[in-house]
Enzyme design. Structure first.
Site, PDB file in Angstrom:
ATOM      1  NE  ARG A 195       7.307  -0.374   6.702  1.00 14.55           N
ATOM      2  CZ  ARG A 195       5.966  -0.397   6.710  1.00 14.55           C
ATOM      3  NH1 ARG A 195       5.291  -0.212   5.593  1.00 14.55           N
ATOM      4  NH2 ARG A 195       5.325  -0.623   7.828  1.00 14.55           N
ATOM      5  NE  ARG A 246       5.473   1.681  10.781  1.00 16.91           N
ATOM      6  CZ  ARG A 246       4.381   1.406  10.083  1.00 16.91           C
ATOM      7  NH1 ARG A 246       4.213   1.945   8.870  1.00 16.91           N
ATOM      8  NH2 ARG A 246       3.457   0.595  10.547  1.00 16.91           N
ATOM      9  NE  ARG A 282      -4.701  -1.062  10.312  1.00 14.75           N
ATOM     10  CZ  ARG A 282      -3.756  -0.379   9.676  1.00 14.75           C
ATOM     11  NH1 ARG A 282      -4.019   0.798   9.157  1.00 14.75           N
ATOM     12  NH2 ARG A 282      -2.550  -0.887   9.554  1.00 14.75           N
ATOM     13  CE  LYS A 287      -2.344  -0.776   3.795  1.00 16.05           C
ATOM     14  NZ  LYS A 287      -1.870  -2.075   4.312  1.00 16.05           N
ATOM     15  NE  ARG A 310       2.073  -3.697  11.539  1.00 13.56           N
ATOM     16  CZ  ARG A 310       3.217  -3.420  10.884  1.00 13.56           C
ATOM     17  NH1 ARG A 310       4.383  -3.738  11.429  1.00 13.56           N
ATOM     18  NH2 ARG A 310       3.186  -2.826   9.726  1.00 13.56           N
TER      19      ARG A 310
END
Ligand code: ADP
Ligand code: ZN
Length: 214
Positions: A128, A161, A89, A13, A172
């Site tokens: 990431r 993060r 969500r 995304k 998650r």
């Protein structure tokens, strides 16, 4: 174009949002970014949000929906186009979104769903890196910055993060399956669902997007 980006964490995304911003100049509304801004302020609310995000749990529907609503009320330009990233969500958020978008005179064109393989998702998220200043995304092996720890675009500092660790990623994914996946059906029933292959790397994804939009 007025669009919702759907899909599990790590499905792409964020990368797609980058393409939509650069090529189609769409305003990017990311509730994750908005919540991280709130954490930075160090308010009691920020402290509460921080502990939820660290666990991989969802922040309350009321709070995120209010943040999104405020954004639409403040920015009349959103009528021309936007992408929602990380919101809705839950089905409740999706229902409330329809109401607030009708009020704002900016109804959705479609929802774009992306899915990717589990192993790929884990590799993407654990590697990431994000620019603290402009939010640009990098990856330690797939898309390293020219200079380690420094953003190619703005020179800002790159960071990892706190929720991009294996344990929180698994939480998650679980939350995604229980709370978020049902939204796909919500948009399918409205005949507003489109799909892109989240396994594609960014260049191919951009290509698939432009074919889809023709
Ligand atoms: P990703 O899509 O990579 O998992 P986001 O930046 O969209 O990450 O979100 C990070 C975290 O912020 C989520 O795990 C959740 O705790 C919180 N969050 C973001 N958007 C929402 C939302 N719409 N509803 C509830 N919690 C949210
Ligand atoms: Zn940057």
């Amino acid at each position: 174009m007025k669009v919702v980006l759907l899909g599990p964490p790590g499905a792409g995304k964020g990368s797609l949002a980058g393409v939509l911003k650069e090529k189609y100049h769409l305003a990017h509304i990311s509730t994750g970014d908005m919540l991280r801004e709130e954490i930075k302020k160090g308010t009691p609310l920020g402290v509460e949000i921080k502990s939820l995000i660290a666990k991989g749990a969802l922040v309350s529907d009321e709070l995120v929906t209010k943040l999104v609503e405020q954004r639409f009320m403040q920015d009349a330009d959103l009528k021309k186009g936007y992408m929602l990233d990380g919101f809705p969500r839950t089905v409740k958020q999706a229902q409330d979104l329809d109401v607030l978008l009708a009020k704002a005179g900016a109804p959705l064109d479609f929802a774009l769903n992306m899915e990717a393989d589990g192993g790929l998702i884990l590799k993407r998220l654990t590697g990431r890196r994000v620019c603290r200043k402009c939010g640009a995304l990098f990856h330690v092996t797939n898309k390293p910055s020219l200079k380690a720890g420094v953003c190619d675009l703005c020179g800002g500092e790159l960071y990892q993060r706190t929720d991009d660790n294996e344990e929180t990623i698994k939480a998650r994914m679980q939350v995604y399956q229980t709370s978020t996946q049902p939204i796909i059906d919500y948009y399918a029933k409205q005949r507003k669902l489109k799909k892109l292959d989240g396994n594609l790397e960014t260049a191919d994804l951009a290509q698939a997007l432009s074919v889809m939009l023709k």
